[in-house]
Design a protein around this motif. Structure first.
Motif: not given
Length: 171
Positions: A9-12, A53-58, A165-166
């Motif tokens: 989740s939360k890919l940036v 992508y930087r993984i900013e979530g789980d 967003n993952g």
């Protein structure tokens, strides 16, 4: 060998991620890139091919043998109400509830049923649709129980994560 799944989740986007002379990432920790399987158009929606992508979530993962996964996916197609239809495999006639999806049917879980069992990525747009399907069919899946319900919950968790967003990566 088997199917491994990673959900994020939360890919940036990280377009400036450092790469070596061969184009490989120098630092992989907390980063990911994904493969858009061309045999399944549209599944990658919401991601960019070649982007890091930087993984900013789980993150979560699950594993299964190919045969076990395909048997489970057959049960998923049956749960969703797809009729058993004939197809040929290794020169023998067989029936499967997955055939409708393989032939382009739209409906619950269709994007997962008609997807590679070994490589590719389902992006956030389709993951959100699948998360909704999993939520809507949860009560029926729980009634099936056993191994099916156990794996159903794992897949539901994966698509719930990726809907934020993952991505769900088959590798």
């Amino acid at each position: 060998m088997g199917l491994d799944i990673s959900a994020y989740s939360k890919l940036v986007e990280a377009p400036d991620a450092e790469r070596d002379e061969d184009g490989e990432l120098v630092y992989w920790q907390g980063m990911a890139s994904f493969f858009d399987n061309p045999d399944f158009p549209g599944r990658f929606e919401g991601l960019k091919e070649g982007m890091v992508y930087r993984i900013e979530g789980d993150c979560s993962s699950l594993s299964s043998g190919y045969g076990t996964y395909n048997g489970w996916r057959e049960q998923l197609a049956e749960l969703a109400g797809y009729p058993a239809e004939p197809y040929e495999r290794h020169g023998r006639a067989q029936h499967s509830h997955c055939v409708s999806c393989w032939n382009g049917a739209a409906g619950p879980f269709a994007e997962q049923i008609n997807f590679s069992d070994c490589e590719g990525t389902i992006g956030p747009v389709i993951s959100a649709k699948l998360a909704k399907d999993y939520a809507e069919f949860a009560e029926r899946a729980e009634a099936v129980g056993g191994y099916f319900w156990e794996k159903y919950q794992e897949w539901k968790g994966a698509f719930d994560l990726a809907a934020n967003n993952g991505a769900v990566n088959f590798h």
